[in-house]
Design a protein around this motif. Structure first.
Motif, PDB file in Angstrom:
ATOM      1  N   GLU A   1      -7.615   4.547  -8.615  1.00 51.66           N
ATOM      2  CA  GLU A   1      -6.571   4.379  -7.603  1.00 51.66           C
ATOM      3  C   GLU A   1      -6.213   2.902  -7.511  1.00 51.66           C
ATOM      4  N   PRO A   2      -5.237   2.463  -8.298  1.00 49.13           N
ATOM      5  CA  PRO A   2      -4.898   1.036  -8.332  1.00 49.13           C
ATOM      6  C   PRO A   2      -4.568   0.442  -6.965  1.00 49.13           C
ATOM      7  N   HIS A   3      -3.945   1.224  -6.081  1.00 47.48           N
ATOM      8  CA  HIS A   3      -3.591   0.647  -4.777  1.00 47.48           C
ATOM      9  C   HIS A   3      -4.841   0.311  -3.972  1.00 47.48           C
ATOM     10  N   ARG A   4      -5.900   1.075  -4.132  1.00 49.70           N
ATOM     11  CA  ARG A   4      -7.152   0.765  -3.444  1.00 49.70           C
ATOM     12  C   ARG A   4      -7.836  -0.461  -4.052  1.00 49.70           C
TER      13      ARG A   4
ATOM     14  N   GLN B   1       0.819  -1.218   0.000  1.00 50.17           N
ATOM     15  CA  GLN B   1       0.000   0.000   0.000  1.00 50.17           C
ATOM     16  C   GLN B   1       0.854   1.270   0.000  1.00 50.17           C
ATOM     17  N   CYS B   2       1.918   1.235  -0.784  1.00 52.32           N
ATOM     18  CA  CYS B   2       2.782   2.415  -0.906  1.00 52.32           C
ATOM     19  C   CYS B   2       2.112   3.499  -1.744  1.00 52.32           C
TER      20      CYS B   2
ATOM     21  N   TYR C   1       6.677  -0.002 -13.947  1.00 54.86           N
ATOM     22  CA  TYR C   1       7.487   1.139 -13.496  1.00 54.86           C
ATOM     23  C   TYR C   1       7.273   1.501 -12.027  1.00 54.86           C
ATOM     24  N   ALA C   2       6.034   1.415 -11.558  1.00 52.66           N
ATOM     25  CA  ALA C   2       5.718   1.973 -10.244  1.00 52.66           C
ATOM     26  C   ALA C   2       5.872   0.996  -9.086  1.00 52.66           C
ATOM     27  N   CYS C   3       5.406  -0.229  -9.266  1.00 54.21           N
ATOM     28  CA  CYS C   3       5.302  -1.148  -8.127  1.00 54.21           C
ATOM     29  C   CYS C   3       6.667  -1.682  -7.681  1.00 54.21           C
ATOM     30  N   PRO C   4       7.069  -1.443  -6.426  1.00 51.45           N
ATOM     31  CA  PRO C   4       8.359  -1.953  -5.942  1.00 51.45           C
ATOM     32  C   PRO C   4       8.311  -3.437  -5.585  1.00 51.45           C
ATOM     33  N   MET C   5       7.103  -4.024  -5.574  1.00 48.26           N
ATOM     34  CA  MET C   5       6.947  -5.422  -5.174  1.00 48.26           C
ATOM     35  C   MET C   5       6.745  -6.353  -6.371  1.00 48.26           C
ATOM     36  N   GLY C   6       6.793  -5.797  -7.573  1.00 48.43           N
ATOM     37  CA  GLY C   6       6.641  -6.628  -8.761  1.00 48.43           C
ATOM     38  C   GLY C   6       5.229  -7.141  -8.979  1.00 48.43           C
TER      39      GLY C   6
END
Length: 451
Positions: free
Chosen positions: A280-283, A262-263, A319-324
């Motif tokens: 909002e993809p994280h939501r 949830q970054c 590009y954005a997600c640090p968790m792949g």
């Protein structure tokens, strides 16, 4: 040529948008509600350079078609949106504009992704934001790409859309632009570019971000269509395999529950969110992690339904997600489920995020993240023409109703002959023979074997 005759020629030629979903052009241009005609010359996907080739070699024809389309639409502004780094292409267009005295402006953009997204282009050129769930015409803009304009110039001369210019690059012996009839097997295009140079390659139809992985089991994936723009070959062990390979929705959901931190980087860098769209993809990832049967929770959950606003550009995933994780694939599956259930997406007005400028994704950095830098600049001015012995022309070449076949097995046809026609009053696109030959199949495709 008057408006009615011009649109009739466009319709007769079977012209669809060559750079996107294949919407019938005669329908798109049949309006007087636009103030802007925006010609999309950005070619935002890395490695693709088909439009750049067309601008360098056919600028006068492209400009001529722009003028005719502008007259038909009755717009007050005709603008070609192009990256400022495309110097040779800008020079060719400026020379053609000067020679004709056309009232066409060039709007120069920086190299960011996805600069060629239709709604991003409208924002950059006009300063107006397309309401979410709407189309550019809602803010007085019509957007068509360079290849569509060249095809329109051909249509004026009664030449139907039967050939495509295609970037063939990556792990091939001689990366180049290939000109191929619609319906050509894509492996013949790759062979024309020197064939593959890696064992067990993967092939992407389109660009590295939004293109589709070619499936050997699906013959329709293996044919040139009116919307084919590029064929890219990568090693099986490359990052592109990880990004493009299909995954089950259940697996994507488990990974979201286990790994999403949830970054909200996926949301902060989402191009549509930066336009102010309530995406909002994280939501979405958080909501999926909470569980519940998708078919049951989707109809009443606006967070999940916001996936309909996703352009599937892939920024969140690559590009954005640090968790792949892969939010864009989740969104794609949610959109498919919404379509199955007949759930319509949200609509409303919006304003861009004030941080949009600083959050644009530089194309050069994106290329680095994709590990495809070695393929940049491969393709120059070389053109290879493919003359296949057989073509299979899919009836489904874009949006609208399927055209009705006018030929039967055993019929002899010549290139440019009308072989399938849209029903009177229906939205769709005509189909034409792309080679001389004999019809051997009429089903969901029309197969022609050359003489």
């Amino acid at each position: 040529m008057n408006t009615e005759n011009f649109l009739k020629k466009i319709e007769a030629a079977g012209l669809v948008g060559c750079g996107g979903a294949g919407f019938p052009t005669h329908v798109k241009w049949n309006t007087r509600d636009a103030q802007f005609l925006i010609v999309n010359a950005v070619e935002c996907e890395p490695l693709l350079c088909t439009d750049r080739y067309l601008m360098r070699h056919f600028a006068p024809r492209i400009i001529s078609a722009c003028c005719q389309a502008a007259d038909t639409l009755g717009v007050s502004h005709t603008v070609i949106a192009i990256k400022r780094e495309y110097r040779a292409e800008i020079s060719a267009l400026e020379e053609a504009i000067s020679a004709t005295g056309a009232k066409i402006a060039l709007h120069l953009l920086d190299a960011f992704y996805p600069a060629g997204d239709e709604q991003v282009v409208v924002q950059e050129v006009t300063g107006c934001t397309v309401p979410y769930g709407s189309i550019p015409l809602d803010v007085g803009a019509v957007v068509s790409n360079v290849a569509t304009m060249l095809a329109a110039a051909d249509a004026v001369e009664d030449k139907p859309l039967v050939c495509k210019y295609i970037t063939v690059a990556g792990e091939v012996g001689n990366p180049c632009i290939v000109k191929a009839p619609v319906g050509t097997p894509i492996m013949e295009c790759i062979a024309a570019a020197g064939g593959t140079t890696t064992k067990d390659p993967i092939i992407v139809s389109g660009g590295p971000m939004m293109g589709k992985l070619v499936s050997p089991e699906r013959q329709e994936d293996n044919l040139v269509t009116k919307t084919t723009s590029g064929l890219l070959v990568f090693p099986r062990e490359s990052y592109m395999t990880v990004y493009k390979e299909p995954r089950a929705f259940a697996a994507l959901r488990r990974r979201a529950a286990a790994s999403c931190i949830q970054c909200n980087y996926c949301t902060m860098l989402c191009p549509r969110h930066m336009l102010g769209h309530p995406l909002e993809p994280h939501r979405i990832m958080r909501t999926l992690a909470l569980g519940g049967e998708l078919a049951q929770i989707l109809p009443s959950n606006q967070t999940l339904q916001s996936a309909a606003l996703c352009s599937l550009c892939g920024v969140c995933t690559t590009y954005a997600c640090p968790m792949g994780l892969q939010p864009s694939k989740v969104n794609a599956m949610l959109k498919e489920e919404m379509a199955r259930q007949g759930i319509r997406g949200q609509r409303g007005s919006t304003e861009p995020d004030r941080n949009r400028e600083m959050r644009k994704v530089p194309t050069e950095r994106l290329i680095s993240r994709l590990h495809i830098g070695k393929y940049e600049g491969q393709v120059g001015d070389e053109l290879k023409t493919v003359m296949p012995g057989q073509v299979s022309i899919l009836l489904r070449q874009g949006g609208g109703k399927l055209p009705e076949p006018l030929v039967s097995v055993g019929d002899h046809v010549k290139a440019n002959d009308l072989i399938a026609k849209i029903p009177d009053g229906a939205m769709g696109a005509n189909l034409h023979a792309s080679i001389d030959g004999t019809v051997t199949e009429v089903a969901d495709r029309i197969t022609i074997v050359g003489r």
